[in-house]
Design an enzyme around this catalytic site. Sequence first.
Site, short mmCIF file in Angstrom:
data_model
loop_
_atom_site.label_atom_id
_atom_site.label_comp_id
_atom_site.label_asym_id
_atom_site.label_seq_id
_atom_site.Cartn_x
_atom_site.Cartn_y
_atom_site.Cartn_z
N ASP A 1 -56.53 -12.97 -4.13
CA ASP A 1 -57.30 -14.21 -4.00
C ASP A 1 -56.46 -15.39 -3.48
OD1 ASP A 1 -59.51 -12.88 -4.79
OD2 ASP A 1 -59.54 -13.66 -6.85
N HIS B 1 -54.20 -15.14 -1.07
CA HIS B 1 -54.29 -14.99 0.39
C HIS B 1 -55.68 -15.44 0.86
CE1 HIS B 1 -51.15 -11.68 -0.33
NE2 HIS B 1 -50.53 -12.57 0.42
P1 AMP Z 1 -46.97 -13.12 1.04
O1 AMP Z 1 -47.91 -12.03 1.43
O2 AMP Z 1 -46.63 -13.13 -0.42
O3 AMP Z 1 -45.78 -13.23 1.95
O4 AMP Z 1 -47.78 -14.47 1.25
C1 AMP Z 1 -48.39 -14.77 2.48
C2 AMP Z 1 -48.83 -16.21 2.46
O5 AMP Z 1 -49.75 -16.40 1.39
C3 AMP Z 1 -47.69 -17.20 2.24
O6 AMP Z 1 -47.90 -18.35 3.04
C4 AMP Z 1 -47.82 -17.53 0.77
O7 AMP Z 1 -47.32 -18.80 0.44
C5 AMP Z 1 -49.32 -17.48 0.61
N1 AMP Z 1 -49.69 -17.26 -0.79
C6 AMP Z 1 -49.29 -16.24 -1.58
N2 AMP Z 1 -49.78 -16.41 -2.82
C7 AMP Z 1 -50.49 -17.55 -2.81
C8 AMP Z 1 -51.22 -18.27 -3.79
N3 AMP Z 1 -51.32 -17.85 -5.03
N4 AMP Z 1 -51.82 -19.44 -3.42
C9 AMP Z 1 -51.71 -19.88 -2.14
N5 AMP Z 1 -51.03 -19.26 -1.17
C10 AMP Z 1 -50.43 -18.11 -1.50
#
Ligand code: AMP
Length: 282
Positions: A34, A36
């Site tokens: 959620d 993402h």
């Molecule tokens: P990741 O797949 O963990 O590399 O995250 C991909 C993108 O989603 C990055 O820009 C993260 O900062 C963002 N993201 C991951 N978790 C969250 C969250 N809980 N709230 C907002 N953005 C998120």
Amino acid sequence: MVINSKTSLQETLEIARKEGKIIGLVPTMGALHDGHLSLINFAYSHCDKVVVSVFVNPTQFNNASDLEKYPRDVTKDAEFLRTHNPETIIFTPEVSEIYSGKVESESFDFGSFVNYMEGEFRTGHFDGVGSVLKRLFEIVKPDKAFFGEKDYQQLLVVKKLVEITGQDVEIIGCPTSRNEFGLAQSSRNFRLTDSELKEAELIYKALSKVKKMFDTNSIKEIENDVEKMFEAHPSFELEYFSIVKEDDLIPTTNKEPKQKYRAFIAAFLGEVRLIDNMALNY
Ligand code: AMP
């Protein structure tokens, strides 16, 4: 729609571009959740066509076991997006599409942003992040790209990256999405048991307490308090707790008037490393 090849992605996007559509990119490492989704919805409020890249970038991991255990399931990710935003393009490039030749990072001069916290504890991490994003921006050529404030230091590094590379993409930060108990959603949460998920709420509790204490207590008092909170939960290992100025991310020991501050935590719960942060006075 899932697209693996750079060429077919570019063909699809070229058509959209010719129709005057604004293209948004949400880079991810998959195991979509959620958090993402909140980014993707944010992207749709600014763009006509949204590409979600799913790529577990080897060069941004400084720990081989973390890379190996990172959850991967593109079929599930595609199903997740089909349910929530069926128009979204998922781009899942092969490693060779991103790295020609050796799989290694380019080195960037991001300045003081990378001297502390993630940059300090994950050597080479931000060069890896910079390398993959520079390449994704080259391939997708998005008008706008969306990043979560959950990885706040990364967000500032990406803004710096496009300043360095001169790539014509607007970087937009999006608020952290949390579950009903405040825990920031993360792909790494999938590796936690139900009882660990409950325990993980400590991070949000600690940050919320820091925010309450910030006006009335010294930084030292706050640090001591956070350390005690984590000591009372031996399954946690606190890697760092830092209060930093919001604009340069330099940890501080005293408060200056009119300055904006944020608190950051990184902690291991068993083998799983979790991070979170919170604005303290703005
Ligand atoms: P990741 O797949 O963990 O590399 O995250 C991909 C993108 O989603 C990055 O820009 C993260 O900062 C963002 N993201 C991951 N978790 C969250 C969250 N809980 N709230 C907002 N953005 C998120």
